[in-house]
Enzyme design. Structure first.
Site, PDB file in Angstrom:
ATOM      1  N   LYS A 105       4.390  -0.205   2.346  1.00  0.00           N
ATOM      2  CA  LYS A 105       3.968  -1.610   2.449  1.00  0.00           C
ATOM      3  C   LYS A 105       4.925  -2.456   1.608  1.00  0.00           C
ATOM      4  O   LYS A 105       5.105  -2.190   0.417  1.00  0.00           O
ATOM      5  CB  LYS A 105       2.544  -1.775   1.944  1.00  0.00           C
ATOM      6  CG  LYS A 105       1.532  -1.251   2.934  1.00  0.00           C
ATOM      7  CD  LYS A 105       0.114  -1.603   2.569  1.00  0.00           C
ATOM      8  CE  LYS A 105      -0.836  -1.163   3.670  1.00  0.00           C
ATOM      9  NZ  LYS A 105      -0.640   0.220   4.148  1.00  0.00           N
ATOM     10  N   ASP A 139       4.855  -0.580   7.185  1.00  0.00           N
ATOM     11  CA  ASP A 139       3.512  -0.976   7.648  1.00  0.00           C
ATOM     12  C   ASP A 139       3.455  -2.494   7.815  1.00  0.00           C
ATOM     13  O   ASP A 139       4.189  -3.233   7.150  1.00  0.00           O
ATOM     14  CB  ASP A 139       2.459  -0.579   6.601  1.00  0.00           C
ATOM     15  CG  ASP A 139       2.077   0.893   6.663  1.00  0.00           C
ATOM     16  OD1 ASP A 139       2.430   1.582   7.636  1.00  0.00           O
ATOM     17  OD2 ASP A 139       1.404   1.350   5.722  1.00  0.00           O
ATOM     18  N   ARG A 190       5.497   1.077  15.864  1.00  0.00           N
ATOM     19  CA  ARG A 190       4.150   1.667  15.917  1.00  0.00           C
ATOM     20  C   ARG A 190       3.216   0.536  16.365  1.00  0.00           C
ATOM     21  O   ARG A 190       3.196  -0.525  15.730  1.00  0.00           O
ATOM     22  CB  ARG A 190       3.726   2.167  14.541  1.00  0.00           C
ATOM     23  CG  ARG A 190       2.245   2.577  14.492  1.00  0.00           C
ATOM     24  CD  ARG A 190       1.690   2.586  13.084  1.00  0.00           C
ATOM     25  NE  ARG A 190       2.255   3.633  12.265  1.00  0.00           N
ATOM     26  CZ  ARG A 190       2.342   3.546  10.936  1.00  0.00           C
ATOM     27  NH1 ARG A 190       1.940   2.471  10.293  1.00  0.00           N
ATOM     28  NH2 ARG A 190       2.879   4.531  10.243  1.00  0.00           N
ATOM     29  N   ALA A 195      -5.662  -4.619  11.311  1.00  0.00           N
ATOM     30  CA  ALA A 195      -6.777  -4.270  10.429  1.00  0.00           C
ATOM     31  C   ALA A 195      -7.206  -5.384   9.480  1.00  0.00           C
ATOM     32  O   ALA A 195      -8.056  -5.170   8.632  1.00  0.00           O
ATOM     33  CB  ALA A 195      -6.397  -3.034   9.613  1.00  0.00           C
ATOM     34  N   THR A 232      -3.755   4.628  17.795  1.00  0.00           N
ATOM     35  CA  THR A 232      -5.128   4.183  18.060  1.00  0.00           C
ATOM     36  C   THR A 232      -6.035   5.396  18.193  1.00  0.00           C
ATOM     37  O   THR A 232      -5.560   6.498  18.507  1.00  0.00           O
ATOM     38  CB  THR A 232      -5.191   3.344  19.364  1.00  0.00           C
ATOM     39  OG1 THR A 232      -6.536   2.895  19.565  1.00  0.00           O
ATOM     40  CG2 THR A 232      -4.744   4.113  20.595  1.00  0.00           C
ATOM     41  N   HIS A 233      -7.343   5.165  17.948  1.00  0.00           N
ATOM     42  CA  HIS A 233      -8.335   6.225  18.194  1.00  0.00           C
ATOM     43  C   HIS A 233      -9.144   5.895  19.432  1.00  0.00           C
ATOM     44  O   HIS A 233     -10.178   6.495  19.689  1.00  0.00           O
ATOM     45  CB  HIS A 233      -9.273   6.362  16.988  1.00  0.00           C
ATOM     46  CG  HIS A 233      -8.547   6.345  15.685  1.00  0.00           C
ATOM     47  ND1 HIS A 233      -8.341   5.192  14.956  1.00  0.00           N
ATOM     48  CD2 HIS A 233      -7.921   7.332  15.010  1.00  0.00           C
ATOM     49  CE1 HIS A 233      -7.642   5.476  13.876  1.00  0.00           C
ATOM     50  NE2 HIS A 233      -7.367   6.766  13.883  1.00  0.00           N
ATOM     51  N   ARG A 294     -10.960  -1.242   4.602  1.00  0.00           N
ATOM     52  CA  ARG A 294     -10.566  -1.539   5.987  1.00  0.00           C
ATOM     53  C   ARG A 294     -11.085  -0.459   6.940  1.00  0.00           C
ATOM     54  O   ARG A 294     -11.515  -0.752   8.050  1.00  0.00           O
ATOM     55  CB  ARG A 294      -9.044  -1.691   6.094  1.00  0.00           C
ATOM     56  CG  ARG A 294      -8.538  -2.990   5.467  1.00  0.00           C
ATOM     57  CD  ARG A 294      -7.119  -3.312   5.887  1.00  0.00           C
ATOM     58  NE  ARG A 294      -6.144  -2.400   5.331  1.00  0.00           N
ATOM     59  CZ  ARG A 294      -5.586  -2.532   4.117  1.00  0.00           C
ATOM     60  NH1 ARG A 294      -5.914  -3.550   3.336  1.00  0.00           N
ATOM     61  NH2 ARG A 294      -4.699  -1.672   3.697  1.00  0.00           N
ATOM     62  N   ARG A 295     -11.072   0.802   6.492  1.00  0.00           N
ATOM     63  CA  ARG A 295     -11.581   1.877   7.357  1.00  0.00           C
ATOM     64  C   ARG A 295     -13.089   1.727   7.551  1.00  0.00           C
ATOM     65  O   ARG A 295     -13.624   1.964   8.620  1.00  0.00           O
ATOM     66  CB  ARG A 295     -11.279   3.268   6.754  1.00  0.00           C
ATOM     67  CG  ARG A 295      -9.824   3.575   6.541  1.00  0.00           C
ATOM     68  CD  ARG A 295      -9.019   3.685   7.810  1.00  0.00           C
ATOM     69  NE  ARG A 295      -8.662   2.480   8.477  1.00  0.00           N
ATOM     70  CZ  ARG A 295      -7.655   1.653   8.160  1.00  0.00           C
ATOM     71  NH1 ARG A 295      -6.897   1.904   7.133  1.00  0.00           N
ATOM     72  NH2 ARG A 295      -7.404   0.581   8.877  1.00  0.00           N
TER      73      ARG A 295
END
Ligand code: FDA
Length: 313
Positions: A105, A139, A190, A195, A232-233, A294-295
């Site tokens: 970052k 990132d 990417r 987020a 992505t999920h 964030r998660r």
């Protein structure tokens, strides 16, 4: 599923706001309430823990990108320390026979002190990446940094074309242009949904619009991008990527899927089993709080668990 989506949407903003709350961070750290949950998403606090996680994934044919957690450093010393740490991480991975691949970052290496500072701090990291045959992903952070991050990536890509790439967020309205910018110069992207909490003037706020934007940018990158990472999920988007690449005869070596450590582990394995490339983003370090928040904001079950602990603790 729809109710879950609604809950996530409603809780996302207040939860993301918690990422900036020192008080809540102090409570979470003190209580250790979320320890188990933190360990699910964060590989540990030290580099040895992280390397062990990378090794475990490698044993399952899953390469990693390693992220030393931290953002928005306020002193030159802290920025320099992060640069030194990243150089060490690349070397340690190479010495351990693991792929030297990291995610950085820019605010952790001094972007708040100026774009020049962050760009120059990237140079020793990229030199080491070149020396060990590694790769560094920059990132993408909040929208205040988007243009600077892309411009710095472009400048660095001129000097280190095989070592550096960045991230594009499908929720930003500007991203179609940014994807074209990256395609024109052959820089690796990417693709993520994004987020951070962003205002409607610059970002899609409707989930369907974010997904639709993701789909469009993903197909464009699969078609014309340089080794894109589909991060992505989201099962529907992964299925769309599989269908598109099969129809176009794009082989699995031309791109990779990426997921976060601890998220959708079974799907990670099944994609590898089906012959696709999958890389996992492995975060570690003591500064886990903003990443963890964030998660949590992404999943109602996680969010409700933490909120319950905060209210009762
Ligand atoms: P979405 O949030 O719609 O989730 C789809 C499904 O996946 C959910 O229904 C759920 O089942 C599952 N899921 C998602 N998140 C989960 C979680 N935390 N726990 C459990 N299940 C979950 N962002 C950014 O702004 N800048 C960046 O540089 C990066 N870098 C990055 C790297 C990698 C490798 C990944 C995978 C993601 C990022 N991100 C990121 C984060 C990204 O922007 C986004 O917030 C998350 O990936 C969640 O979005 P999905 O695409 O997974 O979709």
């Amino acid at each position: 599923m729809q109710v879950a989506d609604q809950v996530t949407r409603t809780l996302r903003r207040p939860l993301l706001a918690l990422a900036d709350s020192d008080r809540v961070e102090a409570i979470m750290r003190r209580n250790g309430v979320s320890k188990g949950l933190v360990r699910r998403f964060v590989a540990g606090e030290g580099l040895d823990d992280a390397i062990a996680a990378v090794r475990d994934l490698a044993a399952r044919s899953i390469p990693s990108t390693l992220d030393l957690l931290g953002e928005n450093v306020t002193t030159q010393e802290a920025a320099r320390a992060a640069v030194d740490a990243y150089v060490v991480i690349l070397q340690r991975l190479a010495d351990a026979g693991l792929e030297p691949n990291i995610s950085v970052k820019l605010t952790m290496i001094g972007l708040d002190a100026g774009a020049d500072v962050a760009r120059e701090h990237m140079v020793p990291i990229l030199e080491r990446a070149r020396a060990v045959g590694g790769f560094v992903r920059i990132d993408m952070e909040g929208s205040a940094y988007t243009e600077q991050t892309i411009a710095i990536t472009e400048a660095l890509h001129d000097r280190f074309p095989d070592q550096v790439g960045t991230v594009i967020q499908s929720y930003l309205r500007r991203s179609a242009d940014d994807v074209e910018r990256m395609i024109r110069r052959g820089a690796r992207v990417r693709l993520v949904k994004g987020a951070y909490a962003e205002p409607a003037e610059i970002a899609f706020t409707d989930r369907r619009e974010v997904d639709e934007s993701y789909r469009r940018l993903m197909l464009r990158l699969l078609d014309a991008g340089a080794y894109p990472a589909i991060a992505t999920h989201d099962s529907a988007l992964i299925a769309a990527a599989r269908q598109f690449t099969a129809e176009r005869g794009i082989p699995p070596e031309r791109y990779e899927f990426q997921m976060l450590y601890g998220v959708r582990r079974e799907m990670q394995g099944s994609l590898v089993g089906a012959g696709y490339r999958m890389r996992v983003y492995v975060p570690y370090g003591t500064e886990w709080y903003p990443y963890f928040t964030r998660r949590i904001a992404e999943r109602p079950a996680n969010a409700l668990f933490v909120l319950r602990q905060l209210v009762s603790g």
